[in-house]
Scaffold this motif. Structure first.
Motif, PDB file in Angstrom:
ATOM      1  N   GLU A  22      -2.059  12.415   0.676  1.00 51.87           N
ATOM      2  CA  GLU A  22      -2.987  11.682   1.602  1.00 51.87           C
ATOM      3  C   GLU A  22      -4.193  11.267   0.988  1.00 51.87           C
ATOM      4  O   GLU A  22      -5.207  10.651   1.830  1.00 51.87           O
ATOM      5  CB  GLU A  22      -3.326  12.571   2.982  1.00 51.87           C
ATOM      6  CG  GLU A  22      -4.185  13.845   2.591  1.00 51.87           C
ATOM      7  CD  GLU A  22      -3.157  15.110   2.509  1.00 51.87           C
ATOM      8  OE1 GLU A  22      -3.802  16.143   2.719  1.00 51.87           O
ATOM      9  OE2 GLU A  22      -2.024  14.806   2.221  1.00 51.87           O
TER      10      GLU A  22
ATOM     11  N   GLU B  38      -5.154   7.674   0.791  1.00 49.27           N
ATOM     12  CA  GLU B  38      -5.419   7.236   2.371  1.00 49.27           C
ATOM     13  C   GLU B  38      -6.814   7.371   2.779  1.00 49.27           C
ATOM     14  O   GLU B  38      -7.704   6.739   3.278  1.00 49.27           O
ATOM     15  CB  GLU B  38      -4.421   7.846   3.416  1.00 49.27           C
ATOM     16  CG  GLU B  38      -2.962   7.427   3.298  1.00 49.27           C
ATOM     17  CD  GLU B  38      -2.689   5.931   3.721  1.00 49.27           C
ATOM     18  OE1 GLU B  38      -3.528   5.395   4.205  1.00 49.27           O
ATOM     19  OE2 GLU B  38      -1.553   5.585   3.199  1.00 49.27           O
ATOM     20  N   ASP B  39      -7.380   8.663   2.268  1.00 48.58           N
ATOM     21  CA  ASP B  39      -8.678   9.089   2.327  1.00 48.58           C
ATOM     22  C   ASP B  39      -9.655   8.342   1.831  1.00 48.58           C
ATOM     23  O   ASP B  39     -10.495   7.811   2.380  1.00 48.58           O
ATOM     24  CB  ASP B  39      -8.964  10.477   2.069  1.00 48.58           C
ATOM     25  CG  ASP B  39      -7.976  11.540   2.966  1.00 48.58           C
ATOM     26  OD1 ASP B  39      -7.574  11.064   4.070  1.00 48.58           O
ATOM     27  OD2 ASP B  39      -7.797  12.691   2.605  1.00 48.58           O
TER      28      ASP B  39
ATOM     29  N   ARG C 180      -9.392   5.395   0.856  1.00 48.11           N
ATOM     30  CA  ARG C 180      -9.443   4.021   1.471  1.00 48.11           C
ATOM     31  C   ARG C 180     -10.077   4.162   2.776  1.00 48.11           C
ATOM     32  O   ARG C 180     -11.027   3.129   2.978  1.00 48.11           O
ATOM     33  CB  ARG C 180      -7.908   3.448   1.572  1.00 48.11           C
ATOM     34  CG  ARG C 180      -7.964   2.164   2.137  1.00 48.11           C
ATOM     35  CD  ARG C 180      -6.414   1.624   2.499  1.00 48.11           C
ATOM     36  NE  ARG C 180      -6.417   1.191   3.919  1.00 48.11           N
ATOM     37  CZ  ARG C 180      -6.436   0.185   4.345  1.00 48.11           C
ATOM     38  NH1 ARG C 180      -7.003  -0.660   3.553  1.00 48.11           N
ATOM     39  NH2 ARG C 180      -6.386  -0.132   5.649  1.00 48.11           N
ATOM     40  N   TRP C 181      -9.696   5.016   3.571  1.00 49.85           N
ATOM     41  CA  TRP C 181     -10.579   5.057   4.902  1.00 49.85           C
ATOM     42  C   TRP C 181     -12.075   5.341   4.577  1.00 49.85           C
ATOM     43  O   TRP C 181     -12.906   4.535   5.336  1.00 49.85           O
ATOM     44  CB  TRP C 181     -10.166   6.562   5.367  1.00 49.85           C
ATOM     45  CG  TRP C 181     -10.585   6.810   6.986  1.00 49.85           C
ATOM     46  CD1 TRP C 181     -11.351   7.798   7.293  1.00 49.85           C
ATOM     47  CD2 TRP C 181     -10.521   6.039   7.888  1.00 49.85           C
ATOM     48  NE1 TRP C 181     -11.644   7.652   8.575  1.00 49.85           N
ATOM     49  CE2 TRP C 181     -11.172   6.312   9.037  1.00 49.85           C
ATOM     50  CE3 TRP C 181      -9.483   4.819   8.474  1.00 49.85           C
ATOM     51  CZ2 TRP C 181     -11.037   5.907  10.519  1.00 49.85           C
ATOM     52  CZ3 TRP C 181      -9.764   4.300   9.797  1.00 49.85           C
ATOM     53  CH2 TRP C 181     -10.419   4.851  10.731  1.00 49.85           C
TER      54      TRP C 181
ATOM     55  N   SER D  70       1.967   6.654  -4.426  1.00 46.95           N
ATOM     56  CA  SER D  70       1.122   6.864  -3.255  1.00 46.95           C
ATOM     57  C   SER D  70      -0.109   6.072  -3.196  1.00 46.95           C
ATOM     58  O   SER D  70      -0.504   5.466  -2.482  1.00 46.95           O
ATOM     59  CB  SER D  70       0.737   8.402  -3.339  1.00 46.95           C
ATOM     60  OG  SER D  70      -0.543   8.658  -2.801  1.00 46.95           O
TER      61      SER D  70
ATOM     62  N   LYS E  38       0.726   2.398  -2.383  1.00 46.10           N
ATOM     63  CA  LYS E  38       1.564   2.571  -0.951  1.00 46.10           C
ATOM     64  C   LYS E  38       0.006   2.572   0.077  1.00 46.10           C
ATOM     65  O   LYS E  38      -0.129   1.571   1.041  1.00 46.10           O
ATOM     66  CB  LYS E  38       2.104   3.740  -0.637  1.00 46.10           C
ATOM     67  CG  LYS E  38       2.826   3.953   0.594  1.00 46.10           C
ATOM     68  CD  LYS E  38       3.946   4.856   0.515  1.00 46.10           C
ATOM     69  CE  LYS E  38       4.243   5.363   1.748  1.00 46.10           C
ATOM     70  NZ  LYS E  38       3.572   5.635   2.815  1.00 46.10           N
ATOM     71  N   ALA E  39      -1.013   3.353  -0.422  1.00 43.15           N
ATOM     72  CA  ALA E  39      -2.441   3.266   0.580  1.00 43.15           C
ATOM     73  C   ALA E  39      -2.981   2.123   0.127  1.00 43.15           C
ATOM     74  O   ALA E  39      -3.647   1.578   0.995  1.00 43.15           O
ATOM     75  CB  ALA E  39      -3.127   4.596  -0.082  1.00 43.15           C
TER      76      ALA E  39
ATOM     77  N   GLN F 173      -1.259  -0.757   2.250  1.00 47.35           N
ATOM     78  CA  GLN F 173      -0.617  -0.442   3.426  1.00 47.35           C
ATOM     79  C   GLN F 173       0.680  -0.835   3.295  1.00 47.35           C
ATOM     80  O   GLN F 173       1.134  -1.421   4.255  1.00 47.35           O
ATOM     81  CB  GLN F 173      -1.583  -0.880   4.352  1.00 47.35           C
ATOM     82  CG  GLN F 173      -2.865  -0.305   4.447  1.00 47.35           C
ATOM     83  CD  GLN F 173      -3.101   1.104   4.972  1.00 47.35           C
ATOM     84  OE1 GLN F 173      -2.336   1.762   6.068  1.00 47.35           O
ATOM     85  NE2 GLN F 173      -3.217   2.175   4.262  1.00 47.35           N
TER      86      GLN F 173
ATOM     87  N   THR G 274       6.769  -0.660  -1.644  1.00 47.40           N
ATOM     88  CA  THR G 274       5.791  -0.268  -2.755  1.00 47.40           C
ATOM     89  C   THR G 274       6.671  -0.412  -3.858  1.00 47.40           C
ATOM     90  O   THR G 274       6.241  -1.080  -5.116  1.00 47.40           O
ATOM     91  CB  THR G 274       5.297   1.192  -2.408  1.00 47.40           C
ATOM     92  OG1 THR G 274       4.751   1.220  -1.332  1.00 47.40           O
ATOM     93  CG2 THR G 274       4.122   1.530  -3.414  1.00 47.40           C
TER      94      THR G 274
END
Lengths: 522, 209
Positions: free
Chosen positions: B19, B22-23, B25-26, B151, B154-155, B158, B164
């Protein structure tokens, strides 16, 4: 070639100082002595042997008188004039009674001299069953050390090998085998011959690629001995693959891979036969040490360590060619003296096939050759026969060569400590001599001076030996420091445990430290 | 939640393979400067791996030294990958910008660089028989980087997992094409230069005569 060596030498910048020292001594040699470093690059070196004299036919004492006193001698006739000197001599052999046998191919005769080049024997007519017979372009000569110094001569153009006594009485004739194993289409031109302790006779025949033709004492054909392997080139591997899946008919039609036959050989006191292959097209089995069973002993050594002749960078140029090894000779300490026809060089290796010296070159001066064909050695001398200069060049081992040989022998016998001083002397005289650093390193390692040994192995760029020295050094360090370090760690752990316990009970208070990287920012 | 500095985010991303990105990017975090430093360390690592490895394991040919291959293997390949990936992702409707790709790619290289640097360091303390320890560390670092890398891709775009992998493969193809075109371009320019130079020599000879 010379310019290449100079260039290569210039590359070895770290050793320039020692080179310039060496240059004064080298000046009198007519070629640049060199050796190879860890990378296979040529580096300047000291001369291990110094060319002494060039002996042509005129300088052989007694030859002139002998020919002059012969029946029908006429100075004006070309044929007789040629007989006064050597003509295209093809082979050289030093017998165990210290006589030098010269196979004078162009004059169809064998001349034996002692080591001061006084003629002791002159053989041009042989007696076969009471009849006179002469040689026709003989190319090989050998004297049996075990059996009354009997002489073996390869009478090449007459397709026979003669065994005769000292007076030239032929005792036995070896001819083309009638066996089915020997394909009758092949010619039989014997070129070189050796005899082992058991009286087996080995003959190199030019047209035979399966190895040497081997006879027993009674002259019976036994088979072939010590064939070369086929080099695994891409094409050969490809063919082997296709043959696997081909039908028998297709296989019969396909081209058979044939190894190249060896061209010359020598036998040592132990009965090992050493072969050389001249062809520049192959790299496998150019030099072999074959035991009586026909197994190549050198192939059990690490193939990376065992290379013969010039390394590839040396002939990777339009000016130079790959070595063509024409003759091999085994020295008194098991040294391998190998003769390179293409550049007229002698490569001397120790018995474990480590390069010791490179001697000679191509040219007209003393110590260089036009067409080097045969090599022999005796004590500290090397004799090289040149079939275009029609004479023998003698080399004597130099002081430097003496020290290196001494050190190498001690080292190879396992006397590392004893070889320490000689190797030091070698380094003093030639800083490019890689094996000296290895020798010193090994001696130091035996004295457990691992740190020093590591230094020398690093200079020699010998990874495996460095690894061993490093292991020893690390053990020493660990033995020395492990206990104090462990004790310290335990003490620190105990103290910190005590402090923690005290802080917990509020007896002492630790100041709060703000680590800069622990800051929580926005 | 997750109010981390740029530096802390690097640690967070590396230690949370699934994750972390993802974090990142968020939070719209990630720093170009840190990424560039990482690539520079990659360059140092490549140099160290080839030149400073323990003598008992590897001996480098030290008579000549050319730094260009090392620059290409670190900066060159990295930038090439970033550009090619960006070019491919526009075709696949990926969401990553050039900057984002640059940052996450660099971040995902950290375990690899660290493991190989540790391996290089260890090679000065271990003997040949103990090489397996170095090897294990290097393999772990490499594997970790691969996981982080997938990962990250992928992140940042998206994408689904399959997409990916496909993107990464296509990026590699694009890189090969790029190198091919570059070599072609260089050769052609060389030809042109030679042509101009020939005309110059021809003219200068004629003028002299």
């Amino acid at each position: 070639m010379k310019s290449f060596i100079k260039r290569a030498a210039a590359l070895a910048g770290a050793t320039v100082v020692t080179m310039s020292l060496a240059a004064n001594v080298l000046a009198r040699e007519s070629y640049d002595p060199y050796s190879y470093d860890r990378w296979g690059d040529a580096v300047s070196s000291q001369a291990g042997y110094v060319a002494e004299e060039f002996i042509d036919g005129q300088l052989i004492n007694g030859l002139y008188e002998k020919v002059e006193s012969m029946e029908g001698f006429d100075y004006d006739e070309e044929e007789w004039k040629q007989k006064l000197s050597l003509k295209e001599p093809a082979d050289l052999f030093i017998s165990y009674e210290d006589y030098l046998y010269i196979c004078d191919k162009g004059n169809n005769r064998i001349i034996a001299t002692d080591l001061d080049f006084n003629m002791v024997r002159y053989l041009d007519t042989f007696y076969l069953d009471g009849q006179e017979t002469t040689l026709n372009a003989p190319q090989g000569v050998f004297v049996d050390p075990y059996n009354d110094h009997e002489l073996y001569v390869c009478d090449t153009e007459n397709s026979r090998v003669l065994r005769c006594d000292k007076e030239g009485n032929v005792l036995q004739v070896f001819t083309k085998p009638t066996s089915e194993i020997y394909s009758q289409d092949l010619t039989y031109k014997p070129e070189k011959v050796v005899v082992d302790k058991a009286g087996n006779v080995y003959v190199v025949v030019g047209s035979v690629t399966k190895g040497a033709v081997m006879y027993d004492r009674s002259g019976e054909f036994l088979g072939f001995f010590g064939a070369n392997r086929v080099e695994a080139t891409a094409e050969i591997i490809m063919n082997a693959f296709w043959n696997k899946i081909a039908t028998e008919e297709q296989q019969a039609r396909s081209v058979r891979a044939t190894a190249i036959g060896f061209d010359n050989f020598d036998i040592d006191d132990m009965g090992f036969i050493y072969t050389v292959t001249q062809s520049s097209d192959v790299d496998t089995d150019t030099v072999k040490k074959v035991n009586p069973e026909g197994v190549n002993i050198l192939s059990t050594l690490n193939p990376e360590d065992v290379t013969f002749g010039d390394h590839s960078p040396a002939y990777w140029s339009i000016y130079t060619k790959q070595s063509a090894l024409v003759d091999i000779d085994i020295g008194p300490n098991g040294e391998l003296n190998i003769l390179d026809f293409n550049h007229g060089r002698v490569f001397q290796y120790d018995k474990l096939a480590n390069l010791m010296f490179v001697i000679g070159g191509s040219g007209n001066q003393l110590g260089t050759f036009l067409s080097a064909t045969a090599i022999e050695s005796h004590d500290d001398m090397i004799y090289v026969l040149d079939s275009r200069k029609n004479g023998i060049t003698t080399f004597r081992r130099s002081d430097f060569g003496e020290i290196v040989t001494n050190a190498t022998n001690l080292y190879n016998e396992g006397y590392y400590n004893e070889s320490y001083q000689p190797w030091r002397e070698v380094v003093k005289r030639d800083g490019n001599y890689r094996r000296a650093y290895i020798g010193i390193g090994n001696a130091l390692m035996q004295k457990e001076q691992y740190k020093e040994a590591m230094k020398y192995f690093k200079v020699a760029i010998s990874r495996d030996r460095y690894n061993k020295a490093f292991e020893g050094w690390r053990d020493q360090i660990l033995q020395k420091w492990l206990t104090p370090v462990v004790v310290c760690i335990i003490i620190i752990a105990i103290i910190s445990a005590i402090i923690k316990a005290l802080v917990k009970r509020g007896i002492i208070k630790l100041p709060k430290i703000q680590w800069p990287w622990k800051r929580r920012g926005a | 939640m997750l109010d981390l500095t740029q530096g802390q985010f690097v640690k967070h991303v590396v230690t949370h393979p699934f994750e972390g990105f993802e974090d990142l990017r968020w939070k719209k975090s990630g720093s170009m400067a840190i990424a560039t430093v990482i690539v520079f360390i990659l360059f140092i690592q490549q140099l160290a791996y080839n030149r400073l490895y323990g003598f008992q394991y590897y001996v480098s040919y030290d008579k000549v030294f050319n730094i260009i291959p090392y620059i290409f293997r670190s900066f060159g390949l990295f930038l090439l990958y970033v550009v090619c990936n960006w070019a491919m992702c526009t075709l696949f409707d990926g969401e990553g910008s050039l900057k984002n790709i640059y940052i996450v790619t660099a971040y995902s290289l950290i375990p690899y660089i660290a493991a190989y640097l540790i391996g290089t360091l260890l090679s000065h303390f271990l003997i040949k028989d103990e090489y397996v320890f170095i090897q294990v560390i290097e393999y772990i670092g490499l594997g970790w980087t691969v996981i982080l890398f997938i990962s990250a891709m992928k992140a940042v775009h998206q994408f689904s997992f399959i997409k990916t992998i496909l993107l990464i493969l296509l990026t590699l193809v694009a890189m090969v094409l790029c190198i091919f075109l570059l070599v072609l371009l260089l050769t052609l320019f060389q030809q042109v230069l030679i042509f101009i130079f020939t005309i110059y020599t021809e003219l200068s000879y004629r003028l002299r005569v």
